[in-house]
Design an enzyme around this catalytic site. Structure first.
Site, PDB file in Angstrom:
ATOM      1  N   HIS A 238      16.791 -45.335 -61.341  1.00 46.24           N
ATOM      2  CA  HIS A 238      18.177 -45.313 -61.801  1.00 46.24           C
ATOM      3  C   HIS A 238      18.516 -43.983 -62.474  1.00 46.24           C
ATOM      4  O   HIS A 238      19.055 -43.960 -63.569  1.00 46.24           O
ATOM      5  CB  HIS A 238      18.414 -46.493 -62.755  1.00 46.24           C
TER       6      HIS A 238
HETATM    7  C1  FAD Z   1      14.054 -47.340 -54.307  1.00 47.08           C
HETATM    8  C2  FAD Z   1      15.327 -47.626 -55.049  1.00 47.08           C
HETATM    9  C3  FAD Z   1      15.618 -48.930 -55.445  1.00 47.08           C
HETATM   10  C4  FAD Z   1      16.792 -49.195 -56.146  1.00 47.08           C
HETATM   11  N1  FAD Z   1      17.145 -50.490 -56.387  1.00 47.08           N
HETATM   12  C5  FAD Z   1      18.365 -50.745 -56.895  1.00 47.08           C
HETATM   13  C6  FAD Z   1      18.863 -52.072 -56.958  1.00 47.08           C
HETATM   14  O1  FAD Z   1      18.250 -53.022 -56.470  1.00 47.08           O
HETATM   15  N2  FAD Z   1      20.068 -52.280 -57.549  1.00 47.08           N
HETATM   16  C7  FAD Z   1      20.801 -51.264 -58.062  1.00 47.08           C
HETATM   17  O2  FAD Z   1      21.858 -51.519 -58.640  1.00 47.08           O
HETATM   18  N3  FAD Z   1      20.378 -49.985 -57.967  1.00 47.08           N
HETATM   19  C8  FAD Z   1      19.207 -49.704 -57.352  1.00 47.08           C
HETATM   20  N4  FAD Z   1      18.825 -48.420 -57.181  1.00 47.08           N
HETATM   21  C9  FAD Z   1      19.709 -47.355 -57.657  1.00 47.08           C
HETATM   22  C10 FAD Z   1      20.946 -47.177 -56.791  1.00 47.08           C
HETATM   23  O3  FAD Z   1      20.608 -47.354 -55.433  1.00 47.08           O
HETATM   24  C11 FAD Z   1      21.537 -45.794 -57.062  1.00 47.08           C
HETATM   25  O4  FAD Z   1      21.879 -45.676 -58.429  1.00 47.08           O
HETATM   26  C12 FAD Z   1      22.775 -45.537 -56.225  1.00 47.08           C
HETATM   27  O5  FAD Z   1      22.521 -45.743 -54.860  1.00 47.08           O
HETATM   28  C13 FAD Z   1      23.243 -44.107 -56.454  1.00 47.08           C
HETATM   29  O6  FAD Z   1      24.339 -43.863 -55.621  1.00 47.08           O
HETATM   30  P1  FAD Z   1      24.881 -42.391 -55.405  1.00 47.08           P
HETATM   31  O7  FAD Z   1      26.129 -42.520 -54.608  1.00 47.08           O
HETATM   32  O8  FAD Z   1      24.943 -41.702 -56.711  1.00 47.08           O
HETATM   33  O9  FAD Z   1      23.747 -41.643 -54.579  1.00 47.08           O
HETATM   34  P2  FAD Z   1      23.093 -42.011 -53.170  1.00 47.08           P
HETATM   35  O10 FAD Z   1      23.392 -43.410 -52.794  1.00 47.08           O
HETATM   36  O11 FAD Z   1      21.680 -41.594 -53.241  1.00 47.08           O
HETATM   37  O12 FAD Z   1      23.895 -41.101 -52.142  1.00 47.08           O
HETATM   38  C14 FAD Z   1      23.756 -39.706 -52.052  1.00 47.08           C
HETATM   39  C15 FAD Z   1      23.926 -39.333 -50.578  1.00 47.08           C
HETATM   40  O13 FAD Z   1      24.150 -37.929 -50.496  1.00 47.08           O
HETATM   41  C16 FAD Z   1      23.333 -37.399 -49.458  1.00 47.08           C
HETATM   42  N5  FAD Z   1      23.098 -35.996 -49.794  1.00 47.08           N
HETATM   43  C17 FAD Z   1      22.375 -35.525 -50.831  1.00 47.08           C
HETATM   44  N6  FAD Z   1      22.426 -34.176 -50.842  1.00 47.08           N
HETATM   45  C18 FAD Z   1      23.191 -33.804 -49.802  1.00 47.08           C
HETATM   46  C19 FAD Z   1      23.611 -32.543 -49.308  1.00 47.08           C
HETATM   47  N7  FAD Z   1      23.270 -31.405 -49.932  1.00 47.08           N
HETATM   48  N8  FAD Z   1      24.377 -32.507 -48.189  1.00 47.08           N
HETATM   49  C20 FAD Z   1      24.759 -33.656 -47.576  1.00 47.08           C
HETATM   50  N9  FAD Z   1      24.387 -34.893 -48.011  1.00 47.08           N
HETATM   51  C21 FAD Z   1      23.614 -34.950 -49.122  1.00 47.08           C
HETATM   52  C22 FAD Z   1      22.092 -38.257 -49.498  1.00 47.08           C
HETATM   53  O14 FAD Z   1      21.355 -38.166 -48.319  1.00 47.08           O
HETATM   54  C23 FAD Z   1      22.687 -39.628 -49.746  1.00 47.08           C
HETATM   55  O15 FAD Z   1      23.063 -40.262 -48.558  1.00 47.08           O
HETATM   56  C24 FAD Z   1      17.665 -48.125 -56.484  1.00 47.08           C
HETATM   57  C25 FAD Z   1      17.383 -46.825 -56.072  1.00 47.08           C
HETATM   58  C26 FAD Z   1      16.231 -46.561 -55.353  1.00 47.08           C
HETATM   59  C27 FAD Z   1      15.969 -45.145 -54.914  1.00 47.08           C
END
Ligand code: FAD
Length: 504
Positions: free
Chosen positions: A444
């Protein structure tokens, strides 16, 4: 896309997929750039296969620098590099977290982010199949299910927690978080439902929407302090594309990484890296923090069934305050139907794991670029367990789950016997040592582009990046302080709020 996009969204993860959908629905021409590829891999769609994707090409496969307070270990930080982002490899647990979390954000000057403001957004997101409640939503795009079969060991873990004095909570997303509960999950018809699948994929036919996969954004394009587009690499080719606005949704590791490479960050550090400074924002990459876990693993006399198809290896968790005066629960143990051995551990093939876990960490770390080149990588220092308060809370959580393992529903019902830490860990000092040797991320990470009005804030309360125009950051990185529980639902809410700000 033949026509110039109005908006480029960088990253098709939990937040980016939501923003893209809402902007296209509002008539905007959107280009969504995602570094990873398709999410068709059956491993992603099967909730039981969580973890198999780690270290694969769909995982950014980040590691921290050696953690001084965690036995100098480098902690693995999996992050989704695929459509759906980390929602394509997470445990799908849906937790809105505590109302006080958002009231705290608001108290920092983030007007419009209090619980009264975000509750309607959560209700709009949800299609919840639990008992009807004024606090829950049912017409949203994201299915949130509690109506699934529990593995018998999970029911026994819930029973054992109740025997240990923890109340059972029928809806931790309702009146209060505290108590033991079956998890609410983002699953539809037995398959993972990421925001990519729930929000973005259904509008792929729209002429306003273009998605490019394999598009790794290196940096923003700027005209002075105005962001005019992005530069990305695809199949070895470097491409520049312009738009009126850019929304960065690359997550808590990669959003600051893109900002730093674009000259937006701490001036002295950028100068040291040889990157021209566009905006001196000392908070970029700072305030990195995360929830943490430490495993307690039990063997059983009889075999534990594998997950029922369409369900996962974790189905229950509990929220508990390690001191009664705390404003919100500071611990959230999570329960797995399998033994989650570390590399150096060994034991029988079946068993279960009760992870002690902390969710209001005091420790703060930082991240920065290892060098100016896109491939130079990123130095991630969680500074895990640096603060005594975090150690004390994690130790209390581990003690609690050890005790749950001795309750009749597990000890008598399954012949549960603790194998890690094991009986030789029998005093405070050896428990502390065990926690330092086994602490892992709860996955997280947040806070590296924090929202606020102080000198370390990177975005304002409407998620506009300070010091430049035409740029928003809208993902888990903007949380000024991590929520008391899993971060996916809060991040989806941030995506919804960002779209509202963008459109109004
Ligand atoms: C293994 C794991 C288990 C988890 N379990 C849970 C759970 O059960 N419940 C829960 O609430 N939370 C969980 N989390 C946390 C939750 O998934 C994250 O907090 C949330 O997905 C974050 O969302 P985000 O949009 O910030 O980033 P992300 O969902 O990571 O999205 C970022 C996206 O940007 C893309 N990206 C990155 N850099 C670039 C770039 N330079 N150019 C183009 N694209 C790029 C990535 O490939 C990705 O697709 C978990 C996380 C992990 C890793």
């Amino acid at each position: 896309m033949d026509e110039r996009p109005e908006v480029i969204v960088v990253g098709a993860g939990s937040a980016g997929s939501v923003i893209a959908r809402r902007l296209v629905d509002a008539g905007k021409r959107v280009l969504l750039l995602e570094a990873g590829g398709s999410d068709e891999n059956p491993v992603i769609q099967d909730p039981a296969r969580l973890g198999e994707i780690w270290h694969s090409s769909d995982d950014w496969d980040y590691f921290t620098v050696p953690q001084r307070h965690a036995a100098d270990r480098r902690l693995h930080l999996p992050r989704g590099r695929v459509l759906g982002g980390s929602h394509s490899l997470n445990a799908m647990i849906y937790v809105r977290c505590a109302p006080q979390d958002y009231d705290h954000w608001e108290s920092l000057g983030n007007t419009g982010w209090g619980w009264k403001d975000v509750l309607p957004v959560f209700k709009k997101i949800e299609n919840y199949d639990g008992p009807p409640s004024d606090l829950r939503g049912t017409g949203g795009l994201l299915d949130v299910t509690v109506d699934y079969p529990l593995n018998p060991i999970q029911q026994s873990i819930i029973d054992a927690a109740v025997e240990s004095g923890i109340p059972e909570n029928p809806d931790y997303n309702g009146e209060e978080l505290d108590g033991v509960a079956r998890q609410q999950l983002t699953i539809r018809d037995g398959e993972r439902l990421s925001t990519w699948r729930a929000y973005a994929a259904p509008i792929l036919d729209s002429p306003l929407f273009t998605v490019v996969t394999g598009a790794w954004v290196h940096r923003l394009l700027l005209d002075g302090t105005r962001v005019i587009g992005v530069e990305y690499e695809r199949a070895g080719e470097v491409i520049k594309i312009e738009a009126d606005q850019v929304v960065l949704t690359a997550g808590a590791i990669d959003s600051p990484r893109v900002l730093l490479r674009s000259g937006i960050g701490p001036a002295t550090e950028l100068a040291r890296l040889g990157i021209d400074v566009v905006a001196d924002l000392p908070g970029v990459g700072e305030n990195l923090h995360d929830h943490l876990l430490s495993p307690v693993i039990f063997s059983t006399d009889r075999e534990i069934e594998p997950p029922i198809p369409g369900t996962g290896i974790t189905q229950s968790h509990l929220f508990w305050r390690s001191a009664p005066e705390l404003e919100v629960p500071d611990t959230q143990p999570i329960h797995f139907s399998v033994p989650m051995y570390e590399d150096w551990m060994e034991g029988p093939a079946w068993g279960f794991t009760l992870m002690g876990g902390i969710i209001t960490p005091a420790s703060r770390g930082r991240l920065t670029l290892a060098g100016p080149e896109p491939r130079a990588g990123v130095l991630i220092d969680l500074n895990a367990l640096a603060e005594e308060a975090d150690l004390l809370a994690l130790e209390a959580s581990v003690r609690q789950v050890r005790a749950i393992g001795t309750a009749p529903a597990l000890a008598e019902g399954w012949g549960a016997r603790e194998i890690y830490p094991g009986p030789e860990v029998d005093d405070d000092a050896s428990l502390r040592d065990y926690v330092r040797r086994t602490v892992i991320t709860y996955h997280h990470q947040v806070g590296t582009c924090k929202m606020g009005v102080d000198e370390l804030a990177v975005v304002d309360p409407r998620l506009r990046v300070y010091g430049v125009t035409g740029l928003m950051v809208a993902d888990a990185s903007i949380m000024p302080r991590v929520t008391s529980g899993n971060t996916n639902a809060p991040t989806i809410m941030i995506g919804e709020k960002a779209a509202e700000f963008f459109l109004n």
